[in-house]
Design a protein around this motif. Structure first.
Motif, short mmCIF file in Angstrom:
data_model
loop_
_atom_site.label_atom_id
_atom_site.label_comp_id
_atom_site.label_asym_id
_atom_site.label_seq_id
_atom_site.Cartn_x
_atom_site.Cartn_y
_atom_site.Cartn_z
N MET A 68 47.13 13.01 -1.33
CA MET A 68 45.60 13.02 -1.25
C MET A 68 44.90 12.89 -2.67
SD MET A 68 42.89 15.60 -0.11
CE MET A 68 43.87 16.24 1.12
N LYS A 69 44.25 11.82 -2.54
CA LYS A 69 43.41 11.32 -3.91
C LYS A 69 42.43 12.48 -4.40
CE LYS A 69 43.47 6.33 -2.96
NZ LYS A 69 42.79 5.20 -2.56
N PRO A 70 42.50 12.62 -5.79
CA PRO A 70 41.49 13.54 -6.16
C PRO A 70 39.88 13.16 -5.92
CG PRO A 70 42.26 12.18 -8.15
CD PRO A 70 43.04 11.82 -6.97
N ASP A 71 39.15 14.27 -5.89
CA ASP A 71 37.74 14.01 -5.43
C ASP A 71 37.07 13.75 -6.87
OD1 ASP A 71 36.63 16.46 -6.62
OD2 ASP A 71 37.48 17.57 -5.16
N PRO A 72 35.77 13.15 -6.44
CA PRO A 72 35.25 12.58 -7.83
C PRO A 72 34.34 13.50 -8.51
CG PRO A 72 34.02 12.21 -5.81
CD PRO A 72 35.12 12.76 -5.51
N PHE A 73 34.82 14.67 -8.41
CA PHE A 73 33.79 15.92 -9.00
C PHE A 73 34.72 16.77 -10.11
CE2 PHE A 73 33.27 15.98 -4.42
CZ PHE A 73 32.14 15.18 -4.41
N ASP A 74 35.67 16.36 -10.62
CA ASP A 74 36.66 16.79 -11.67
C ASP A 74 35.99 16.42 -13.08
OD1 ASP A 74 37.75 18.48 -9.79
OD2 ASP A 74 39.20 17.20 -9.40
N ALA A 75 35.62 15.13 -13.24
CA ALA A 75 35.53 14.63 -14.60
C ALA A 75 34.33 15.24 -15.34
CB ALA A 75 35.29 12.88 -14.39
N PRO A 76 34.31 15.44 -16.59
CA PRO A 76 33.32 15.82 -17.31
C PRO A 76 31.94 15.16 -17.05
CG PRO A 76 35.27 15.70 -18.72
CD PRO A 76 35.41 14.73 -17.35
#
Length: 300
Positions: free
Chosen positions: A1-9
């Motif tokens: 599963m692709k990572p969600d877009p909420f982990d980036a700083p």
């Protein structure tokens, strides 16, 4: 599963709009659902595929409408339609899209059961609880539309027969027992190499296919059922005495049927409204249980 877009700083000079929507708590939505919904919305499929698919799909709706003029009015192939939809979901849709679609049938059934249980009259229900995508082959999409209309007819016939209307129920007496999170896991959805089409693009693709394989009458009824969101919302708001939550509805005015051209977009709004209403009811269920525990503790 692709990572969600909420982990980036977080970058204040380039804020992530999806992160802003995720962190916002102004509207009720289960956290896992919100993450899946926004991750799917932030996908490349929705960004690049949807703008191409949407005008093509709406053009197909117009062409199929013209084609239906020459076709037998009662021609339909519902079983074939549902096999095609299930095949496409298994092989092409993103895990998030498939998970949200399967959840929708469970949540819709629970919401209708909630209204029926608190209405004060007996209403026949036909719950839909598909656990895997192949369960949808049993004409579940069509049955979902039929359930909405049948529920409203049966509920109001029962109320009229007893000379009653829906009325607010004291919060301590509201029956939330039918509400729960469906036993569906995101990780159990298909994760093949081609499973990348987002929910909104998939719905735009499916809409003209749905139209082609059903009678014109069935397709119009399905499209018009989306405007029953307001009806169901009013029922729930009346029972809970919380009309302020109706502001979340976008599919409105069931007495004024809308064009089928925007059925795909309105179907997305229908799904989101159902998730929000279910989340709201779950929050109220938890609050009721907490109040009962507190009362028992004080009494002890």
């Amino acid at each position: 599963m692709k990572p969600d877009p909420f982990d980036a700083p977080h970058d204040p000079r380039d804020p992530n709009p999806w992160l802003a929507n995720y962190l916002d708590q102004s509207t009720p939505l289960d956290d896992a659902v919100k993450r899946a919904w926004l991750a799917d919305s932030a996908s490349g499929s929705r960004q690049y595929l949807l703008p191409i698919i949407r005008p093509l799909a709406r053009t197909c709706i117009v062409l199929i409408q013209v084609l239906k003029i020459a076709m037998p009015k009662k021609w339909a192939a519902s079983l074939m339609l549902h096999r095609i939809l299930a095949w496409g979901m298994n092989r092409c849709l993103s895990p998030q899209a498939n998970w949200l679609i399967l959840r929708h049938f469970h949540l819709g059934s629970q919401v209708l059961a909630f209204i029926a249980a608190n209405s004060g009259v007996q209403v026949t229900l036909s719950p839909l609880t598909p656990m895997v995508i192949d369960d949808l082959k049993d004409e579940v999409f069509l049955k979902h539309d039929l359930n909405l209309f049948n529920f409203i007819i049966n509920l109001n016939r029962a109320l009229r027969a007893e000379g009653r209307t829906l009325k607010p129920v004291p919060m301590a007496e509201v029956d939330f027992s039918m509400l729960h999170q469906p036993a569906l896991a995101l990780q159990d959805m298909p994760h093949g190499k081609l499973n990348g089409i987002d929910l909104q693009s998939a719905i735009e693709i499916f809409t003209p296919v749905y139209q082609l394989f059903l009678t014109d009458h069935d397709f119009w009824r399905a499209s018009n059922s989306l405007q029953l969101d307001e009806t169901i919302g009013i029922y729930a708001a009346t029972l809970l005495n919380s009309p302020q939550h109706l502001v979340l509805l976008n599919n409105k005015h069931p007495l004024v049927p809308m064009s089928t051209l925007r059925a795909g977009f309105r179907l997305v709004l229908h799904g989101l409204s159902t998730e929000m209403l279910h989340c709201l009811l779950m929050e109220m269920k938890d609050a009721q249980e907490a109040a009962r525990v507190t009362a028992r503790t004080v009494a002890f």
